[in-house]
Write a protein that holds these residues in place. Structure first.
Motif, PDB file in Angstrom:
ATOM      1  N   ILE A 202      -4.518  20.638  12.961  1.00 40.53           N
ATOM      2  CA  ILE A 202      -5.858  20.101  12.760  1.00 40.53           C
ATOM      3  C   ILE A 202      -6.440  19.597  14.355  1.00 40.53           C
ATOM      4  O   ILE A 202      -5.832  18.817  14.789  1.00 40.53           O
ATOM      5  CB  ILE A 202      -6.041  18.843  11.879  1.00 40.53           C
ATOM      6  N   GLY A 203      -7.410  20.141  14.742  1.00 40.08           N
ATOM      7  CA  GLY A 203      -7.821  19.705  16.112  1.00 40.08           C
ATOM      8  C   GLY A 203      -6.905  20.574  17.130  1.00 40.08           C
ATOM      9  O   GLY A 203      -7.423  20.374  18.128  1.00 40.08           O
TER      10      GLY A 203
ATOM     11  N   LEU B 275      -3.077   5.946   9.428  1.00 40.35           N
ATOM     12  CA  LEU B 275      -2.260   6.685  10.645  1.00 40.35           C
ATOM     13  C   LEU B 275      -2.660   7.594  11.312  1.00 40.35           C
ATOM     14  O   LEU B 275      -2.096   8.002  12.432  1.00 40.35           O
ATOM     15  CB  LEU B 275      -0.982   7.301   9.988  1.00 40.35           C
ATOM     16  N   GLN B 276      -3.965   7.760  11.241  1.00 40.43           N
ATOM     17  CA  GLN B 276      -4.815   9.018  12.133  1.00 40.43           C
ATOM     18  C   GLN B 276      -5.004   8.464  13.460  1.00 40.43           C
ATOM     19  O   GLN B 276      -5.483   7.128  13.406  1.00 40.43           O
ATOM     20  CB  GLN B 276      -5.889   9.374  11.428  1.00 40.43           C
ATOM     21  N   THR B 277      -4.927   9.376  14.524  1.00 35.26           N
ATOM     22  CA  THR B 277      -5.586   8.895  15.735  1.00 35.26           C
ATOM     23  C   THR B 277      -6.869   9.253  15.780  1.00 35.26           C
ATOM     24  O   THR B 277      -7.694   9.990  15.083  1.00 35.26           O
ATOM     25  CB  THR B 277      -4.852   9.738  17.047  1.00 35.26           C
ATOM     26  N   GLU B 278      -7.644   8.599  16.817  1.00 33.47           N
ATOM     27  CA  GLU B 278      -8.966   8.906  16.872  1.00 33.47           C
ATOM     28  C   GLU B 278      -9.546  10.241  16.949  1.00 33.47           C
ATOM     29  O   GLU B 278     -10.216  10.969  16.309  1.00 33.47           O
ATOM     30  CB  GLU B 278      -9.720   8.322  18.200  1.00 33.47           C
ATOM     31  N   THR B 279      -8.742  11.122  17.834  1.00 34.19           N
ATOM     32  CA  THR B 279      -9.198  12.587  17.899  1.00 34.19           C
ATOM     33  C   THR B 279      -8.736  13.278  16.570  1.00 34.19           C
ATOM     34  O   THR B 279      -9.393  14.497  16.347  1.00 34.19           O
ATOM     35  CB  THR B 279      -8.204  13.231  19.133  1.00 34.19           C
ATOM     36  N   TYR B 280      -7.700  12.979  15.963  1.00 33.77           N
ATOM     37  CA  TYR B 280      -7.328  13.533  14.734  1.00 33.77           C
ATOM     38  C   TYR B 280      -8.421  13.272  13.888  1.00 33.77           C
ATOM     39  O   TYR B 280      -8.945  14.356  12.881  1.00 33.77           O
ATOM     40  CB  TYR B 280      -5.900  13.274  14.295  1.00 33.77           C
ATOM     41  N   ALA B 281      -8.929  12.074  13.539  1.00 39.03           N
ATOM     42  CA  ALA B 281      -9.769  11.568  12.639  1.00 39.03           C
ATOM     43  C   ALA B 281     -11.217  12.414  12.920  1.00 39.03           C
ATOM     44  O   ALA B 281     -11.659  12.971  11.942  1.00 39.03           O
ATOM     45  CB  ALA B 281      -9.979  10.261  12.696  1.00 39.03           C
ATOM     46  N   ARG B 282     -11.491  12.619  14.058  1.00 40.03           N
ATOM     47  CA  ARG B 282     -12.666  13.319  14.531  1.00 40.03           C
ATOM     48  C   ARG B 282     -12.672  14.730  14.262  1.00 40.03           C
ATOM     49  O   ARG B 282     -13.652  15.238  13.703  1.00 40.03           O
ATOM     50  CB  ARG B 282     -12.831  13.266  16.054  1.00 40.03           C
TER      51      ARG B 282
ATOM     52  N   SER C 284     -14.200  18.987  10.286  1.00 36.97           N
ATOM     53  CA  SER C 284     -14.094  20.219   9.572  1.00 36.97           C
ATOM     54  C   SER C 284     -14.894  20.154   8.346  1.00 36.97           C
ATOM     55  O   SER C 284     -14.876  21.387   7.477  1.00 36.97           O
ATOM     56  CB  SER C 284     -12.604  20.447   9.152  1.00 36.97           C
ATOM     57  N   ARG C 285     -15.392  19.363   7.989  1.00 36.42           N
ATOM     58  CA  ARG C 285     -16.251  19.100   6.574  1.00 36.42           C
ATOM     59  C   ARG C 285     -17.417  20.111   6.738  1.00 36.42           C
ATOM     60  O   ARG C 285     -18.114  20.131   7.736  1.00 36.42           O
ATOM     61  CB  ARG C 285     -16.807  17.701   6.444  1.00 36.42           C
ATOM     62  N   ARG C 286     -17.815  20.402   5.391  1.00 40.80           N
ATOM     63  CA  ARG C 286     -18.902  21.381   5.187  1.00 40.80           C
ATOM     64  C   ARG C 286     -19.516  21.123   4.001  1.00 40.80           C
ATOM     65  O   ARG C 286     -18.907  20.937   2.912  1.00 40.80           O
ATOM     66  CB  ARG C 286     -18.419  22.893   5.449  1.00 40.80           C
TER      67      ARG C 286
ATOM     68  N   ILE D 213       0.769  -1.282  -0.001  1.00 36.28           N
ATOM     69  CA  ILE D 213      -0.130   0.061   0.112  1.00 36.28           C
ATOM     70  C   ILE D 213       0.683   1.206   0.074  1.00 36.28           C
ATOM     71  O   ILE D 213       1.764   1.509   0.930  1.00 36.28           O
ATOM     72  CB  ILE D 213      -0.937  -0.118   1.425  1.00 36.28           C
ATOM     73  N   CYS D 214       0.833   2.141  -0.998  1.00 34.19           N
ATOM     74  CA  CYS D 214       1.447   3.290  -1.190  1.00 34.19           C
ATOM     75  C   CYS D 214       0.473   4.493  -1.045  1.00 34.19           C
ATOM     76  O   CYS D 214      -0.511   4.462  -1.583  1.00 34.19           O
ATOM     77  CB  CYS D 214       2.025   3.188  -2.468  1.00 34.19           C
ATOM     78  N   SER D 215       0.843   5.502  -0.452  1.00 34.87           N
ATOM     79  CA  SER D 215       0.005   6.723   0.246  1.00 34.87           C
ATOM     80  C   SER D 215       1.070   7.743  -0.229  1.00 34.87           C
ATOM     81  O   SER D 215       2.017   8.118   0.706  1.00 34.87           O
ATOM     82  CB  SER D 215      -0.547   6.502   1.384  1.00 34.87           C
ATOM     83  N   TYR D 216       0.343   8.791  -0.827  1.00 28.58           N
ATOM     84  CA  TYR D 216       1.058  10.189  -0.587  1.00 28.58           C
ATOM     85  C   TYR D 216      -0.186  11.124  -0.262  1.00 28.58           C
ATOM     86  O   TYR D 216      -1.005  11.161  -0.821  1.00 28.58           O
ATOM     87  CB  TYR D 216       1.584  10.812  -2.058  1.00 28.58           C
ATOM     88  N   ASN D 217       0.320  12.129   0.658  1.00 22.64           N
ATOM     89  CA  ASN D 217      -0.573  13.058   0.979  1.00 22.64           C
ATOM     90  C   ASN D 217      -0.084  14.418   1.270  1.00 22.64           C
ATOM     91  O   ASN D 217       0.689  14.495   2.192  1.00 22.64           O
ATOM     92  CB  ASN D 217      -1.558  12.503   2.176  1.00 22.64           C
ATOM     93  N   ASN D 218      -0.827  15.362   0.713  1.00 21.54           N
ATOM     94  CA  ASN D 218      -0.184  16.789   0.986  1.00 21.54           C
ATOM     95  C   ASN D 218      -1.144  17.742   1.822  1.00 21.54           C
ATOM     96  O   ASN D 218      -1.130  19.024   1.829  1.00 21.54           O
ATOM     97  CB  ASN D 218       0.312  17.671  -0.099  1.00 21.54           C
ATOM     98  N   SER D 219      -2.323  16.889   2.158  1.00 16.90           N
ATOM     99  CA  SER D 219      -3.400  17.658   2.803  1.00 16.90           C
ATOM    100  C   SER D 219      -3.575  17.153   4.291  1.00 16.90           C
ATOM    101  O   SER D 219      -3.666  18.282   5.197  1.00 16.90           O
ATOM    102  CB  SER D 219      -4.948  17.349   1.988  1.00 16.90           C
ATOM    103  N   VAL D 220      -3.861  16.210   4.592  1.00 13.25           N
ATOM    104  CA  VAL D 220      -3.846  15.429   6.046  1.00 13.25           C
ATOM    105  C   VAL D 220      -3.099  14.018   6.189  1.00 13.25           C
ATOM    106  O   VAL D 220      -2.596  13.703   5.044  1.00 13.25           O
ATOM    107  CB  VAL D 220      -5.297  15.222   6.352  1.00 13.25           C
ATOM    108  N   ILE D 221      -2.918  13.645   7.137  1.00 13.34           N
ATOM    109  CA  ILE D 221      -2.181  12.451   7.520  1.00 13.34           C
ATOM    110  C   ILE D 221      -3.277  11.206   6.932  1.00 13.34           C
ATOM    111  O   ILE D 221      -4.429  11.322   7.042  1.00 13.34           O
ATOM    112  CB  ILE D 221      -2.211  12.269   9.089  1.00 13.34           C
TER     113      ILE D 221
END
Length: 277
Positions: free
Chosen positions: A176-177, A118-125, A130-132, A106-114
């Motif tokens: 974030i958060g 890899l996200q913790t629960e609080t980060y994911a929340r 932040s979604r609108r 699995i290969c992943s590149y991201n320049n927006s969020v983690i």
């Protein structure tokens, strides 16, 4: 149980739930219990039992455990908890989770969020919050639970794929958060980065070249030799299976990795960011 409302427009989840509901009702009737009597026995109201048996609510694991015990099912009802939990998640998440389970890399590149794995629960929340327009509280909880469920692949004891992540430095700097959420998230990155089958790299903002300016993407290499690209942008989720396009993503990812810091350098970089937080 509000966040466990059934998605009636999801055909696959609906089929699973019809099977579960049928079994629950058959076991209850075989025991000679009314819905009201059954509800009292397992500690839930008659209305909730009725909603479950009509397929309008997805039973929680504790509901199935209690039903198994009261109906003397010998584990047959409790054994459905895994299927029921999967049915709770949105179809898109279930599909991605299956692809990840079939992947050897699995290969992943991201320049927006983690990356979600890899996200913790609080980060994911915080990301979902932040979604609108905003998610409802029930939708928010559903998506957080689904994201954390996908992370089971990190703890798999066998057949775990190789995992490669390239994160733009911006994802480490974006608060974030808030500061505490980000500190915990960076600590989580350091923990995962030390796993033997994980390569975690950082692409610094100071780099003059970045071949990932087109946005985040993921590339999954499957056991059968095929490759699948996943691209999520505003209002659009795209699965890429055309070999010409997955080859481009594979080539682009290789270039991005070459532009990034090595895994060892990245670990030191992340530790520096943590020290600054």
């Amino acid at each position: 149980m509000s966040e466990w409302e059934a998605g009636l427009d999801d055909e696959e989840a609906g089929a699973v739930m019809r099977t579960v509901v049928r079994q629950l009702k058959l076991w209850r009737e075989a025991a000679g219990l009314t819905q009201a009597e059954f509800g009292v026995a397992i500690g839930y109201g008659e209305e909730l039992v009725s909603s479950v048996e009509r397929g309008r609510r997805i039973p929680r694991p504790e509901y199935l455990d209690a039903a198994d015990d009261v109906l003397n099912a010998g584990g047959r009802i409790a054994a459905m908890k895994g299927d029921v939990a999967e049915a709770r998640y949105p179809k898109k998440v279930r599909d991605v989770k299956r692809l990840e389970a079939e992947a050897v890399e699995i290969c992943s590149y991201n320049n927006s969020v983690i990356d979600g794995l890899l996200q913790t629960e609080t980060y994911a929340r915080a990301v979902f919050s932040s979604r609108r327009p905003q998610f409802t509280e029930e939708e928010l909880e559903q998506r957080v639970a689904a994201r954390l469920a996908r992370q089971e692949i990190l703890g798999a004891s066998t057949a775990r794929p190789l995992l490669s992540f390239v994160l733009c430095e911006a994802t480490l700097r974006r608060l974030i958060g808030g500061k505490m959420v980000m500190r915990n998230q960076i600590e989580r990155l350091l923990e995962v980065a030390r796993l033997r089958d994980v390569d975690l790299q950082v692409l610094p903002l100071s780099r003059e070249e970045n071949s990932g300016l087109g946005g985040p993407f993921r590339l999954l290499k499957l056991r059968n030799g095929a490759a699948v690209g996943l691209n999520e942008v505003q209002l659009t989720n795209r699965v890429i299976i055309e070999p010409k396009e997955t080859t481009v993503l594979d080539m682009r990812y290789g270039i991005i990795r070459a532009q990034a810091l090595t895994p060892r350098e990245s670990l030191a970089f992340i530790e520096t960011v943590l020290g600054e937080s």
